[in-house]
Design an enzyme around this catalytic site. Structure first.
Site, PDB file in Angstrom:
ATOM      1  N   ASN A 216       0.853  -1.189   0.000  1.00 36.46           N
ATOM      2  CA  ASN A 216       0.000   0.000   0.000  1.00 36.46           C
ATOM      3  C   ASN A 216       0.895   1.249   0.000  1.00 36.46           C
ATOM      4  O   ASN A 216       0.782   2.127   0.843  1.00 36.46           O
ATOM      5  CB  ASN A 216      -0.960  -0.004   1.198  1.00 36.46           C
TER       6      ASN A 216
ATOM      7  N   HIS B 158       3.009   4.584  -0.429  1.00 39.03           N
ATOM      8  CA  HIS B 158       2.756   6.010  -0.601  1.00 39.03           C
ATOM      9  C   HIS B 158       4.105   6.709  -0.764  1.00 39.03           C
ATOM     10  O   HIS B 158       5.161   6.048  -0.788  1.00 39.03           O
ATOM     11  CB  HIS B 158       1.944   6.565   0.577  1.00 39.03           C
ATOM     12  N   ALA B 159       4.059   8.047  -0.824  1.00 36.83           N
ATOM     13  CA  ALA B 159       5.294   8.792  -1.099  1.00 36.83           C
ATOM     14  C   ALA B 159       6.377   8.527  -0.049  1.00 36.83           C
ATOM     15  O   ALA B 159       7.576   8.602  -0.357  1.00 36.83           O
ATOM     16  CB  ALA B 159       4.978  10.286  -1.183  1.00 36.83           C
ATOM     17  N   GLY B 160       5.967   8.213   1.189  1.00 34.43           N
ATOM     18  CA  GLY B 160       6.953   7.904   2.233  1.00 34.43           C
ATOM     19  C   GLY B 160       7.756   6.656   1.880  1.00 34.43           C
ATOM     20  O   GLY B 160       8.991   6.631   2.009  1.00 34.43           O
ATOM     21  N   HIS B 161       7.073   5.606   1.404  1.00 33.23           N
ATOM     22  CA  HIS B 161       7.787   4.387   0.988  1.00 33.23           C
ATOM     23  C   HIS B 161       8.682   4.672  -0.218  1.00 33.23           C
ATOM     24  O   HIS B 161       9.798   4.155  -0.306  1.00 33.23           O
ATOM     25  CB  HIS B 161       6.793   3.298   0.564  1.00 33.23           C
TER      26      HIS B 161
ATOM     27  N   GLY C 117      12.018   3.996   7.342  1.00 27.98           N
ATOM     28  CA  GLY C 117      11.556   5.369   7.543  1.00 27.98           C
ATOM     29  C   GLY C 117      11.657   5.786   9.007  1.00 27.98           C
ATOM     30  O   GLY C 117      11.431   4.982   9.913  1.00 27.98           O
ATOM     31  N   GLU C 118      11.972   7.057   9.205  1.00 27.92           N
ATOM     32  CA  GLU C 118      12.017   7.587  10.578  1.00 27.92           C
ATOM     33  C   GLU C 118      10.626   7.755  11.169  1.00 27.92           C
ATOM     34  O   GLU C 118      10.485   7.996  12.357  1.00 27.92           O
ATOM     35  CB  GLU C 118      12.741   8.942  10.587  1.00 27.92           C
TER      36      GLU C 118
ATOM     37  N   VAL D  48       8.083  11.567   5.491  1.00 32.65           N
ATOM     38  CA  VAL D  48       7.431  12.373   4.447  1.00 32.65           C
ATOM     39  C   VAL D  48       6.049  12.760   4.967  1.00 32.65           C
ATOM     40  O   VAL D  48       5.317  11.924   5.510  1.00 32.65           O
ATOM     41  CB  VAL D  48       7.314  11.579   3.123  1.00 32.65           C
TER      42      VAL D  48
ATOM     43  N   MET E 186       2.826  10.742   6.542  1.00 33.50           N
ATOM     44  CA  MET E 186       2.166   9.795   5.626  1.00 33.50           C
ATOM     45  C   MET E 186       2.156   8.402   6.226  1.00 33.50           C
ATOM     46  O   MET E 186       3.149   7.959   6.808  1.00 33.50           O
ATOM     47  CB  MET E 186       2.883   9.777   4.287  1.00 33.50           C
TER      48      MET E 186
END
Ligand code: PAF
Length: 284
Positions: free
Chosen positions: A34, A36-39, A151-152, A180, A188
């Site tokens: 799923n 999103h821009a964070g991934h 991701g942080e 992000v 996100m």
């Protein structure tokens, strides 16, 4: 553009072995899909550091507690594959549960990081970090990457994976990537989709509340308990159900001393059906 997708261990290993034989450096981005821009920022980071990028999509049953959203967690593999192809990932590993945990989810050997795994989010989601550490360890052994990107936004997970890698001597460099955010500050997350429209409007308050804690810390305040309690009150007053707001040492998430310079402010709170998490650095 099609992206090579494998679901079995033999095909994954054969492809990675080929790249290794050519002297290529392998970057890995583990996800539950799923995307999103964070991934995709994680994929970009891996792309910039490695010759080959492997991403995984696996909704890991081990990290969901009873009554949590394992069954309903959004599964969007075709969309994810397209997004990964557009970011020039080289391989998608999307295994079924039987490949990841052939003996069943209750019967597998597990990895537990003591202390850190039971605190903060770990205290509210028993077994969560054991599930994360176990699946990440297995994924590392399957993919055998040189580096892996996290991701942080899941800061406790990032620190926990670093601890696990150090304790178990995995030859994998762990790279963290900043969160992000949506234009209004909300971090996100796939679970933001659970927010009703009015909740979505209120959701960035978690970010703003943590930012206020950072402001006060950077202005020299040292009473961590008071800062945490104020933040919890702010969230409650706006209809959130906070699990915690905590000020911790940035490097290892231990409770800070009054003079600790590098801090991390972390928070988790429910809003309707969504459990939101966020965190920010504070440097003094
Ligand atoms: O951050 C996530 O999406 C998951 O916890 C991870 C690291 C893919 C393990 O299932």
């Amino acid at each position: 553009m099609t992206l090579e997708t494998v679901g079995d261990i033999e095909s994954l290993r054969a492809r990675v072995r080929q790249w290794r034989a050519a002297g290529e450096r392998i970057g890995f981005v583990p996800t539950m899909g799923n995307l999103h821009a964070g991934h995709l920022a994680l994929v970009d980071q891996a792309r910039s550091l490695a010759d080959r990028v492997v991403a995984s999509v696996f909704v890991n049953p081990l990290q969901f507690g009873p009554g949590e959203d394992y069954e309903t967690y959004p599964r969007t593999l075709d969309q994810d594959r397209e997004a990964l192809a557009a970011r020039q990932a080289d391989l998608l590993f999307a295994p079924p549960v039987a490949v990841m945990f052939p003996k069943g989810r209750g019967a597998t050997t597990f990895v537990e990081v003591p202390g850190l795994g039971q605190e903060l989010c770990g205290a509210f989601r028993p077994g969560f970090f054991r599930g994360v550490a176990t699946v990440v360890a297995r994924l590392f052994n399957l993919v055998q990457p040189d580096l892996a990107v996290f991701g942080e936004k899941d800061y406790q997970q990032l620190i926990l994976v670093r601890r696990m890698v150090e304790d178990l001597a995995f030859p994998v460099e762990i790279v963290g990537v900043p969160t992000v955010r949506e234009p209004d500050g909300l971090a996100m997350s796939s679970r933001n989709a659970y927010l009703a429209p009015d909740e979505r409007t209120r959701a960035p308050l978690l970010y703003r509340t943590l930012r206020e804690v950072v402001r006060r810390l950077e202005a020299g305040e040292n009473d961590y308990a008071a800062l945490e309690a104020d933040a919890v009150e702010t969230l409650k007053a706006a209809g959130f159900r906070p699990d915690y707001v905590a000020v911790r040492r940035a490097g290892d998430l231990a409770p800070p001393e009054p003079g600790t310079r590098e801090l991390r402010v972390l928070g988790a709170a429910w809003l309707g059906r969504a459990r939101l998490i966020d965190n920010l650095p504070a440097v003094r």
